[in-house]
Scaffold this motif. Structure first.
Motif, PDB file in Angstrom:
ATOM      1  N   GLU A 170       0.817  -1.212   0.000  1.00  0.00           N
ATOM      2  CA  GLU A 170       0.000   0.000   0.000  1.00  0.00           C
ATOM      3  C   GLU A 170       0.851   1.262   0.000  1.00  0.00           C
ATOM      4  OE1 GLU A 170      -3.123  -0.184   3.011  1.00  0.00           O
ATOM      5  OE2 GLU A 170      -2.906  -2.377   3.023  1.00  0.00           O
ATOM      6  N   GLY A 171       2.158   1.104   0.091  1.00  0.00           N
ATOM      7  CA  GLY A 171       3.060   2.251   0.048  1.00  0.00           C
ATOM      8  C   GLY A 171       3.731   2.521   1.381  1.00  0.00           C
ATOM      9  N   ILE A 172       4.842   3.264   1.330  1.00  0.00           N
ATOM     10  CA  ILE A 172       5.614   3.554   2.526  1.00  0.00           C
ATOM     11  C   ILE A 172       4.814   4.385   3.521  1.00  0.00           C
ATOM     12  CG2 ILE A 172       7.612   4.853   3.390  1.00  0.00           C
ATOM     13  CD1 ILE A 172       8.313   2.115   2.334  1.00  0.00           C
ATOM     14  N   LYS A 173       3.953   5.236   3.030  1.00  0.00           N
ATOM     15  CA  LYS A 173       3.122   6.032   3.942  1.00  0.00           C
ATOM     16  C   LYS A 173       2.301   5.128   4.847  1.00  0.00           C
ATOM     17  CE  LYS A 173      -0.169   9.907   3.889  1.00  0.00           C
ATOM     18  NZ  LYS A 173      -0.967  10.811   3.020  1.00  0.00           N
ATOM     19  N   GLU A 174       1.681   4.117   4.270  1.00  0.00           N
ATOM     20  CA  GLU A 174       0.899   3.162   5.060  1.00  0.00           C
ATOM     21  C   GLU A 174       1.807   2.320   5.955  1.00  0.00           C
ATOM     22  OE1 GLU A 174      -2.191   2.669   5.549  1.00  0.00           O
ATOM     23  OE2 GLU A 174      -3.232   3.819   4.013  1.00  0.00           O
ATOM     24  N   SER A 175       2.994   1.993   5.460  1.00  0.00           N
ATOM     25  CA  SER A 175       3.941   1.195   6.246  1.00  0.00           C
ATOM     26  C   SER A 175       4.349   1.936   7.515  1.00  0.00           C
ATOM     27  CB  SER A 175       5.190   0.877   5.417  1.00  0.00           C
ATOM     28  OG  SER A 175       4.880   0.042   4.321  1.00  0.00           O
ATOM     29  N   ILE A 176       4.657   3.222   7.365  1.00  0.00           N
ATOM     30  CA  ILE A 176       5.065   4.020   8.523  1.00  0.00           C
ATOM     31  C   ILE A 176       3.905   4.176   9.494  1.00  0.00           C
ATOM     32  CG2 ILE A 176       5.799   6.315   9.273  1.00  0.00           C
ATOM     33  CD1 ILE A 176       7.386   6.522   6.650  1.00  0.00           C
ATOM     34  N   SER A 177       2.715   4.412   8.964  1.00  0.00           N
ATOM     35  CA  SER A 177       1.536   4.567   9.819  1.00  0.00           C
ATOM     36  C   SER A 177       1.239   3.287  10.583  1.00  0.00           C
ATOM     37  CB  SER A 177       0.323   4.970   8.978  1.00  0.00           C
ATOM     38  OG  SER A 177      -0.827   5.113   9.777  1.00  0.00           O
ATOM     39  N   SER A 178       1.362   2.143   9.907  1.00  0.00           N
ATOM     40  CA  SER A 178       1.130   0.848  10.544  1.00  0.00           C
ATOM     41  C   SER A 178       2.153   0.608  11.648  1.00  0.00           C
ATOM     42  CB  SER A 178       1.202  -0.267   9.506  1.00  0.00           C
ATOM     43  OG  SER A 178       1.071  -1.540  10.112  1.00  0.00           O
ATOM     44  N   PHE A 179       3.420   0.917  11.344  1.00  0.00           N
ATOM     45  CA  PHE A 179       4.464   0.784  12.367  1.00  0.00           C
ATOM     46  C   PHE A 179       4.155   1.663  13.564  1.00  0.00           C
ATOM     47  CE2 PHE A 179       8.083   3.068  14.169  1.00  0.00           C
ATOM     48  CZ  PHE A 179       8.686   2.034  14.874  1.00  0.00           C
ATOM     49  N   ARG A 180       3.749   2.888  13.316  1.00  0.00           N
ATOM     50  CA  ARG A 180       3.472   3.838  14.396  1.00  0.00           C
ATOM     51  C   ARG A 180       2.384   3.305  15.339  1.00  0.00           C
ATOM     52  NH1 ARG A 180       0.596   8.600  15.788  1.00  0.00           N
ATOM     53  NH2 ARG A 180       1.985  10.207  16.663  1.00  0.00           N
ATOM     54  N   LYS A 181       1.342   2.729  14.769  1.00  0.00           N
ATOM     55  CA  LYS A 181       0.258   2.190  15.591  1.00  0.00           C
ATOM     56  C   LYS A 181       0.747   1.058  16.481  1.00  0.00           C
ATOM     57  CE  LYS A 181      -3.338   3.433  12.248  1.00  0.00           C
ATOM     58  NZ  LYS A 181      -4.285   2.925  11.216  1.00  0.00           N
ATOM     59  N   ILE A 182       1.574   0.180  15.915  1.00  0.00           N
ATOM     60  CA  ILE A 182       2.106  -0.932  16.701  1.00  0.00           C
ATOM     61  C   ILE A 182       3.069  -0.429  17.760  1.00  0.00           C
ATOM     62  CG2 ILE A 182       3.604  -2.963  16.586  1.00  0.00           C
ATOM     63  CD1 ILE A 182       2.337  -3.584  13.860  1.00  0.00           C
ATOM     64  N   PHE A 183       3.918   0.501  17.391  1.00  0.00           N
ATOM     65  CA  PHE A 183       4.923   1.007  18.329  1.00  0.00           C
ATOM     66  C   PHE A 183       4.277   1.699  19.516  1.00  0.00           C
ATOM     67  CE2 PHE A 183       8.410   3.697  19.839  1.00  0.00           C
ATOM     68  CZ  PHE A 183       9.464   2.789  19.824  1.00  0.00           C
ATOM     69  N   LEU A 184       3.135   2.314  19.291  1.00  0.00           N
ATOM     70  CA  LEU A 184       2.460   3.067  20.351  1.00  0.00           C
ATOM     71  C   LEU A 184       1.319   2.284  20.997  1.00  0.00           C
ATOM     72  CD1 LEU A 184       2.295   6.570  18.599  1.00  0.00           C
ATOM     73  CD2 LEU A 184       3.860   5.876  20.436  1.00  0.00           C
ATOM     74  N   GLU A 185       1.243   0.980  20.731  1.00  0.00           N
ATOM     75  CA  GLU A 185       0.117   0.211  21.257  1.00  0.00           C
ATOM     76  C   GLU A 185       0.242  -0.083  22.752  1.00  0.00           C
ATOM     77  OE1 GLU A 185      -0.068  -3.390  19.009  1.00  0.00           O
ATOM     78  OE2 GLU A 185       1.518  -4.403  20.144  1.00  0.00           O
ATOM     79  N   THR A 186       1.451  -0.022  23.291  1.00  0.00           N
ATOM     80  CA  THR A 186       1.613  -0.236  24.730  1.00  0.00           C
ATOM     81  C   THR A 186       1.323   1.069  25.466  1.00  0.00           C
ATOM     82  OG1 THR A 186       3.986   0.231  24.547  1.00  0.00           O
ATOM     83  CG2 THR A 186       3.301  -2.069  24.423  1.00  0.00           C
ATOM     84  N   CYS A 187       1.020   0.975  26.734  1.00  0.00           N
ATOM     85  CA  CYS A 187       0.647   2.129  27.543  1.00  0.00           C
ATOM     86  C   CYS A 187       1.761   3.176  27.528  1.00  0.00           C
ATOM     87  CB  CYS A 187       0.349   1.683  28.976  1.00  0.00           C
ATOM     88  SG  CYS A 187      -0.212   3.023  30.048  1.00  0.00           S
ATOM     89  N   HIS A 188       1.406   4.430  27.301  1.00  0.00           N
ATOM     90  CA  HIS A 188       2.423   5.473  27.211  1.00  0.00           C
ATOM     91  C   HIS A 188       1.820   6.848  27.496  1.00  0.00           C
ATOM     92  CE1 HIS A 188       0.532   5.397  23.220  1.00  0.00           C
ATOM     93  NE2 HIS A 188       0.818   6.680  23.161  1.00  0.00           N
ATOM     94  N   ASP A 189       2.689   7.774  27.826  1.00  0.00           N
ATOM     95  CA  ASP A 189       2.314   9.173  27.983  1.00  0.00           C
ATOM     96  C   ASP A 189       2.091   9.751  26.586  1.00  0.00           C
ATOM     97  OD1 ASP A 189       2.432  12.022  28.267  1.00  0.00           O
ATOM     98  OD2 ASP A 189       3.380  11.752  30.208  1.00  0.00           O
ATOM     99  N   PRO A 190       0.975  10.435  26.364  1.00  0.00           N
ATOM    100  CA  PRO A 190       0.671  10.952  25.017  1.00  0.00           C
ATOM    101  C   PRO A 190       1.763  11.830  24.417  1.00  0.00           C
ATOM    102  CG  PRO A 190      -1.269  11.085  26.405  1.00  0.00           C
ATOM    103  CD  PRO A 190      -0.138  10.668  27.302  1.00  0.00           C
ATOM    104  N   HIS A 191       2.556  12.501  25.256  1.00  0.00           N
ATOM    105  CA  HIS A 191       3.570  13.396  24.686  1.00  0.00           C
ATOM    106  C   HIS A 191       4.653  12.620  23.937  1.00  0.00           C
ATOM    107  CE1 HIS A 191       6.609  12.451  27.806  1.00  0.00           C
ATOM    108  NE2 HIS A 191       7.454  13.029  26.990  1.00  0.00           N
TER     109      HIS A 191
END
Length: 256
Positions: A131-152
């Motif tokens: 689907e393209g690198i844009k989707e790849s980066i977005s997908s990675f971002r969702k996984i990377f931020l799936e654990t509990c974290h401070d929004p900042h």
């Protein structure tokens, strides 16, 4: 500066690509940090963390990235997978501009999740590649931020769907994917093709690209990165991002 013809631009970019894509380039560049390692996972993690803090002066980036590797006992993958609470506490002291110790600890914990539960960085970035690198980066971002974290913390992971050029992630992907036997980029990822990459775009590459007529958009955002890459593909469809060496070198070393 007079407008160069396409053939003149091509010859100029090729010349500068060959000038700056050399082993000597490594020592003064953030890519020198992952070059300290030989194991695939060590290279990936060192590269990702170094790319994450690659803003500000190059001297500061290199100093702090090297310090971070020391805090990880020069074994980034082993540290990510096996660090105990006391080991992580040692990261409290780390700071690079707005990236602080708490951010660093979260990144280590999230990387562990990436390798333990998702098969590693290469697999994650490859999930949406069709689907393209844009989707790849977005997908990675969702996984990377799936654990509990401070929004900042989210500000440290670029979101191309919010308009970010995602310069540091695109730079990291260039390191991992490109392979031209010049010794700078690693080419250890085989699931993504170099033709799919987006050129890392910052103020330096943007200014040079505009002077060469390769970029008309005024903002250094995702659309601009796509426009630049599209124009670079005219010169090398299989490996357009290789010209990042030329654009960056001209902007940093020659004040083009």
């Amino acid at each position: 500066m007079n407008r160069m013809s396409d053939s003149e631009i091509y010859e100029f970019l090729e010349f500068k690509y060959n000038q700056y894509n050399t082993f000597e380039f490594i020592k003064s560049d953030p890519v020198s940090i992952p070059h300290l390692f030989t194991k695939k996972e060590d290279i990936e993690i060192a590269g990702f963390l170094t790319a994450t803090i690659s803003w500000g002066t190059r001297k500061g980036i290199l100093k702090n990235a090297a310090k971070l590797m020391q805090l990880m006992d020069q074994m980034p993958y082993d540290f990510v997978m096996n660090a105990e609470r006391d080991d992580l506490k040692n990261l409290d002291k780390f700071v690079h501009r707005t990236f602080n110790g708490n951010d660093c600890i979260f990144f280590i914990q999230s990387l562990k999740n990436c390798y333990k539960d998702h098969g590693g960085l290469e697999k994650i970035f490859s999930l949406k590649r069709k689907e393209g690198i844009k989707e790849s980066i977005s997908s990675f971002r969702k996984i990377f931020l799936e654990t509990c974290h401070d929004p900042h913390i989210e500000k440290h992971i670029a979101d191309p769907f919010s308009g970010s050029s995602a310069k540091r992630i695109n730079m990291f992907l260039r390191w991992m994917v490109r392979s031209d036997n010049r010794g700078v980029d690693f080419g250890i990822w085989k699931k993504i093709n170099p033709s799919e990459l987006i050129c890392p775009l910052d103020v330096h590459t943007g200014n040079v690209a505009r002077r060469l007529g390769l970029l008309t958009r005024k903002s250094n955002d995702w659309k601009a990165a796509e426009e630049l890459t599209s124009n670079l593909r005219k010169f090398d469809p299989a490996d357009p991002v290789k010209y990042d060496f030329a654009l960056f070198g001209l902007g940093i070393y020659e004040s083009f």
